[in-house]
Scaffold this active site. Structure first.
Site, PDB file in Angstrom:
ATOM      1  N   HIS A   1      -7.373  -5.626  -1.530  1.00 19.58           N
ATOM      2  CA  HIS A   1      -6.286  -4.585  -1.277  1.00 19.58           C
ATOM      3  C   HIS A   1      -5.148  -5.426  -0.114  1.00 19.58           C
ATOM      4  CE1 HIS A   1      -3.937  -1.110  -1.090  1.00 19.58           C
ATOM      5  NE2 HIS A   1      -3.937  -1.182   0.199  1.00 19.58           N
TER       6      HIS A   1
ATOM      7  N   SER B   1       0.902  -1.138  -0.044  1.00 18.06           N
ATOM      8  CA  SER B   1       0.045   0.240  -0.056  1.00 18.06           C
ATOM      9  C   SER B   1       0.865   1.326  -0.118  1.00 18.06           C
ATOM     10  CB  SER B   1      -0.930  -0.128   1.241  1.00 18.06           C
ATOM     11  OG  SER B   1      -2.063   1.002   1.032  1.00 18.06           O
TER      12      SER B   1
ATOM     13  N   ASP C   1      -8.841  -4.966  -5.992  1.00 11.02           N
ATOM     14  CA  ASP C   1      -8.319  -3.770  -4.996  1.00 11.02           C
ATOM     15  C   ASP C   1      -9.063  -2.494  -5.308  1.00 11.02           C
ATOM     16  OD1 ASP C   1      -6.989  -2.047  -3.379  1.00 11.02           O
ATOM     17  OD2 ASP C   1      -5.025  -2.137  -4.401  1.00 11.02           O
TER      18      ASP C   1
END
Length: 447
Positions: free
Chosen positions: A388, A260, A354
């Site tokens: 994600h 991330s 995601d």
């Protein structure tokens, strides 16, 4: 009918022998065993085989799993099964007929765990202690009454003999994990996202697999910045130099792993700093996000976002996948990290679903930029149905939780089983990538 017939015959036998019915029922339950092999103790990323023995032929049972995290949040799962004609139930070959999942799923009771408290993600904060997965078997397709058998699976995050060493050198706030054996070892710096603090669980598992790993904090920890406003790449350069100079880290270069927000940080490190041989990002970006990044006389402001593009899925739950400005637009290309300056290899792990941002777009843009500048195309692995938070196996998928930049819970995307498969595949891909570019043949042979 067979289980009922067996119980009737057992009751008749006990009655004729002068034993109370309750005692006979207890004797029957005591014969049921719940087994975890090869051992009830393992590392968290390791699979185990779960089986039940001593059941009646074709007996209907429910298996239930529970795990309490370090904050007291309870995670649960359950699955309904029918025993084989031998009275055995083996999750490696027996299909679940309902519950948290269906079909043959040997680790389904773990990856399908759901929190009883909404919007909570399973996170390990203290890697020195394990998680305890409690398993129970109940008669029938329900969970009423007393369990027929119980067992506990102890899932650890630190392999036996792996050393956990806090690092406080200069401004560096980190933890170094040294593998078992004679070094030096291939070295990796591990960086997480916007949650801040010092997550160590991925680094400790990597060290348990033979990588000298530095879990690096960069904000929200001790005397580091309290908020995501501005970071200096010199701090990360100090961490790189620490690893390059460590006697237990083999050179000439090290690897970077970021998830991330940690993804755009490791891409920036690879683009500006020396000594980076291999960089892997998990659902990362190739623009600076959420905070300004400075390095010497270079200033990289964050790409903007339009809060109007945030959609409410329902009251108190948002989808933010369209919020960031697109780097495809000409006016936003100035926010791209100059990845073409990097000298090392790249691996992009992408969850196709995601919902935090468009990870696949960033990965493909990185490939285009590198190729345009005569560099080697990065390896891009896209996992359908993955969201994600692609973590080590077998963390349950987090469908939604608090987003610290947005200030409310957001959906992360993903379908539980596909996400589980993605985590298994990505974990092996990441280790293989670092083995290929950092490690000796002896470590590569373990994968």
């Amino acid at each position: 009918m067979l289980p009922n017939l067996r119980r009737a015959l057992l009751f008749r036998h006990c009655w004729l022998a002068g034993a109370p019915a309750a005692r006979c029922k207890g004797a029957m339950s005591a014969a049921v065993t719940l087994d975890i092999t090869p051992s009830p103790k393992c590392l968290f990323d390791e699979p185990v085989s779960i089986s039940v023995r001593g059941l009646s032929p074709l007996q209907a049972v429910t298996l239930r799993a529970s795990l309490t995290d370090e904050t007291g949040v309870l995670f649960r799962s359950s699955a309904q099964y029918t025993a084989e004609s031998s009275g055995e139930l083996d999750l490696t070959r027996s299909p679940s007929l309902g519950g948290s999942y269906t079909g043959v799923e040997p680790m389904g009771l773990v990856w399908s765990l759901l929190p009883e408290t909404p919007f909570r993600r399973l996170v390990k904060r203290d890697v020195l202690s394990p998680f305890y997965l409690n398993l129970e078997v109940y008669e029938g397709h329900g969970t009423a009454g007393q369990p027929l058998a119980k067992a506990t699976n102890e899932r650890a995050f630190l392999g036996e003999g792996v050393q956990r060493i806090p690092v406080r050198e200069g401004k560096i706030r980190a933890t170094f994990f040294q593998p078992v054996g004679v070094g030096p070892f291939p070295g990796i710096i591990d960086i997480y996202g916007t949650g801040g603090g010092l997550p160590e669980y991925r680094a400790s598992l990597l060290a348990s697999r033979g990588f000298a790993t530095l879990a690096l904090a960069y904000y929200g920890y001790e005397d580091l910045p309290k908020q995501m406003k501005e970071f200096h790449l010199e701090y990360f350069e100090d961490a790189v130099n620490y690893m390059l100079g460590h006697p237990q880290v083999r050179g000439p270069g090290i690897g970077l792993l970021g998830h991330s927000k940690g993804g755009d940080l490791v891409v920036s490190m690879a683009s500006f700093l020396k000594g980076i041989t291999a960089t892997a990002t998990v659902n990362g970006a190739i623009v600076t996000v959420g905070a300004t990044l400075r390095y010497k006389d270079v200033i990289m402001p964050p790409i903007g976002a339009d809060l109007k593009r945030i959609k409410l899925v329902k009251p108190g739950l948002a989808n933010v996948v369209e919020a960031l400005n697109s780097p495809l637009e000409a006016e936003n290309r100035k926010y791209l990290i100059p990845i073409e300056k990097a000298e090392g290899k790249f691996l992009f792990i992408v969850g196709e679903d995601d919902q935090n941002w468009k990870s696949e777009l960033y990965a493909n843009m990185a490939a285009d930029i590198l190729l345009e500048h005569g560099k080697e195309k990065p390896e891009i692995v896209v996992y359908p149905g993955a969201g994600h938070y692609i973590e080590p196996p077998v963390f349950p998928m987090c469908a939604a939780s608090m987003h610290f930049l947005v200030g409310l819970p957001v959906v992360w995307g993903g379908e539980p089983r596909a996400h589980f498969l993605a985590q298994e595949g990505a974990w092996q891909k990441i280790q293989g990538f670092f083995c290929k570019h950092l490690a000796e043949e002896s470590l590569q042979s373990r994968l």
